[in-house]
Design an enzyme around this catalytic site. Sequence first.
Site, PDB file in Angstrom:
ATOM      1  N   LYS A  64      22.240  53.706  53.919  1.00  0.00           N
ATOM      2  CA  LYS A  64      23.411  53.631  52.761  1.00  0.00           C
ATOM      3  C   LYS A  64      23.917  52.166  52.867  1.00  0.00           C
ATOM      4  O   LYS A  64      24.367  51.782  53.945  1.00  0.00           O
ATOM      5  CB  LYS A  64      24.689  54.355  52.941  1.00  0.00           C
ATOM      6  CG  LYS A  64      25.443  54.402  51.780  1.00  0.00           C
ATOM      7  CD  LYS A  64      26.495  55.268  51.754  1.00  0.00           C
ATOM      8  CE  LYS A  64      27.807  54.822  52.653  1.00  0.00           C
ATOM      9  NZ  LYS A  64      28.479  53.992  51.891  1.00  0.00           N
ATOM     10  N   ASP A  96      25.323  52.123  47.457  1.00  0.00           N
ATOM     11  CA  ASP A  96      26.731  52.833  47.105  1.00  0.00           C
ATOM     12  C   ASP A  96      27.754  51.753  46.489  1.00  0.00           C
ATOM     13  O   ASP A  96      28.605  51.326  47.262  1.00  0.00           O
ATOM     14  CB  ASP A  96      27.300  53.408  48.439  1.00  0.00           C
ATOM     15  CG  ASP A  96      28.498  54.319  48.454  1.00  0.00           C
ATOM     16  OD1 ASP A  96      28.914  54.730  47.305  1.00  0.00           O
ATOM     17  OD2 ASP A  96      29.232  54.424  49.425  1.00  0.00           O
ATOM     18  N   ASP A 127      33.198  51.316  34.807  1.00  0.00           N
ATOM     19  CA  ASP A 127      33.637  50.245  33.916  1.00  0.00           C
ATOM     20  C   ASP A 127      33.257  50.951  32.460  1.00  0.00           C
ATOM     21  O   ASP A 127      33.131  51.914  32.231  1.00  0.00           O
ATOM     22  CB  ASP A 127      32.795  49.068  34.199  1.00  0.00           C
ATOM     23  CG  ASP A 127      33.352  47.890  33.502  1.00  0.00           C
ATOM     24  OD1 ASP A 127      33.905  47.688  32.493  1.00  0.00           O
ATOM     25  OD2 ASP A 127      33.376  46.767  34.417  1.00  0.00           O
ATOM     26  N   ILE A 128      33.258  49.992  31.381  1.00  0.00           N
ATOM     27  CA  ILE A 128      32.953  50.436  29.998  1.00  0.00           C
ATOM     28  C   ILE A 128      31.433  50.772  29.977  1.00  0.00           C
ATOM     29  O   ILE A 128      30.610  50.287  30.844  1.00  0.00           O
ATOM     30  CB  ILE A 128      33.366  49.487  28.822  1.00  0.00           C
ATOM     31  CG1 ILE A 128      32.805  48.284  28.955  1.00  0.00           C
ATOM     32  CG2 ILE A 128      35.067  49.262  28.931  1.00  0.00           C
ATOM     33  CD1 ILE A 128      32.807  47.472  27.987  1.00  0.00           C
ATOM     34  N   THR A 147      28.752  48.023  29.781  1.00  0.00           N
ATOM     35  CA  THR A 147      28.881  47.433  31.205  1.00  0.00           C
ATOM     36  C   THR A 147      28.161  48.078  32.183  1.00  0.00           C
ATOM     37  O   THR A 147      27.189  47.606  33.019  1.00  0.00           O
ATOM     38  CB  THR A 147      30.093  46.783  31.573  1.00  0.00           C
ATOM     39  OG1 THR A 147      30.670  46.145  30.490  1.00  0.00           O
ATOM     40  CG2 THR A 147      30.235  45.997  32.757  1.00  0.00           C
ATOM     41  N   LYS A 194      29.412  52.703  43.281  1.00  0.00           N
ATOM     42  CA  LYS A 194      30.188  53.167  42.758  1.00  0.00           C
ATOM     43  C   LYS A 194      30.586  52.747  41.486  1.00  0.00           C
ATOM     44  O   LYS A 194      31.872  52.301  41.200  1.00  0.00           O
ATOM     45  CB  LYS A 194      31.729  53.660  43.455  1.00  0.00           C
ATOM     46  CG  LYS A 194      31.314  54.552  44.733  1.00  0.00           C
ATOM     47  CD  LYS A 194      32.613  54.714  45.580  1.00  0.00           C
ATOM     48  CE  LYS A 194      32.238  55.622  47.065  1.00  0.00           C
ATOM     49  NZ  LYS A 194      31.813  54.394  47.809  1.00  0.00           N
ATOM     50  N   THR A 201      36.514  61.275  49.328  1.00  0.00           N
ATOM     51  CA  THR A 201      36.868  62.013  50.535  1.00  0.00           C
ATOM     52  C   THR A 201      37.968  61.598  51.366  1.00  0.00           C
ATOM     53  O   THR A 201      38.569  62.244  52.251  1.00  0.00           O
ATOM     54  CB  THR A 201      35.494  62.416  51.600  1.00  0.00           C
ATOM     55  OG1 THR A 201      35.084  60.953  51.901  1.00  0.00           O
ATOM     56  CG2 THR A 201      34.700  63.339  51.131  1.00  0.00           C
ATOM     57  N   ARG A 229      30.688  55.947  60.810  1.00  0.00           N
ATOM     58  CA  ARG A 229      31.254  55.723  62.340  1.00  0.00           C
ATOM     59  C   ARG A 229      30.848  56.620  63.260  1.00  0.00           C
ATOM     60  O   ARG A 229      30.440  56.046  64.616  1.00  0.00           O
ATOM     61  CB  ARG A 229      32.915  55.796  62.069  1.00  0.00           C
ATOM     62  CG  ARG A 229      33.511  54.408  61.356  1.00  0.00           C
ATOM     63  CD  ARG A 229      34.769  54.732  60.864  1.00  0.00           C
ATOM     64  NE  ARG A 229      34.756  55.348  59.670  1.00  0.00           N
ATOM     65  CZ  ARG A 229      35.990  55.833  58.867  1.00  0.00           C
ATOM     66  NH1 ARG A 229      36.964  55.126  59.545  1.00  0.00           N
ATOM     67  NH2 ARG A 229      35.823  56.389  57.918  1.00  0.00           N
TER      68      ARG A 229
END
Length: 227
Positions: free
Chosen positions: A30, A59, A64-65, A68, A61, A118, A208
């Site tokens: 990721k 990743d 936006d509109i 876009t 995320k 999360t 982590r």
Amino acid sequence: MELCVALDLPTKEENLALVEKIKDYDVWIKVGFRSFIRDGKGFIQAIKAINPDFKIFLDLKLYDIPNTMADAAESIMDLGVDMFNVHASAGKVAMQTVMQRLQKYEKRPLVLAVTALTSFDEENFKAIYNQDIASKADQFAKDTYEAGMDGVVCSAFESKSIKNITSEKFSTLCPGIRPFGEDAGDQKRVADITTAQTQQVDFIVVGRPIYQAENPTLIVEQILSHI
Ligand code: C5P
């Protein structure tokens, strides 16, 4: 269930050293905000150079509109990643627009939408969405499914319920996993591997607990032997 290792170390060199250590394992990698903003497309290529079979989840995320977001999704097509994500709260129209724009490609990455981060607890979540996490996550998941996306990013606790109201084949990817009960850090809704399995989670994201471990390879091995 598949393991997705989050590369959240401070530098490109440290991230690539981790990739090198785990190059013989069947895991997803990721790539998040920090690395991608700093290291860009070259970072994705460097990961693939270590092992071309690594599947990469970008990743970012997107939020936006609709136009876009669809433009950005098309640019992601040039990166050669295997999965990327958007925020479901950008709305069903935005998600539909992204999926329509990708229709012209013969092969495309999996596209998921984030339901509830999360790191939210009920109080923080309600302050923004004015609803409890479980019911809002279900609604976001329905929107995502109806928009033609492949799955959602959610907490392990919502996975089964989301599959029940959408489809068994609708993927769930769950961060906030502490495989063997490690420290939660800033995550509020953490789950272990057994919970993820009970909840029929398709992808677990672990950061982590792997990269802060003394022996990250050993933790990857232990996780893979459980899933
Ligand atoms: O270190 P930890 O295992 O908590 O890392 C989780 C990773 O998953 C981080 O890279 C974080 O940005 C990402 N993530 C998350 N919650 C989401 C979506 C992504 O924690 N809803």
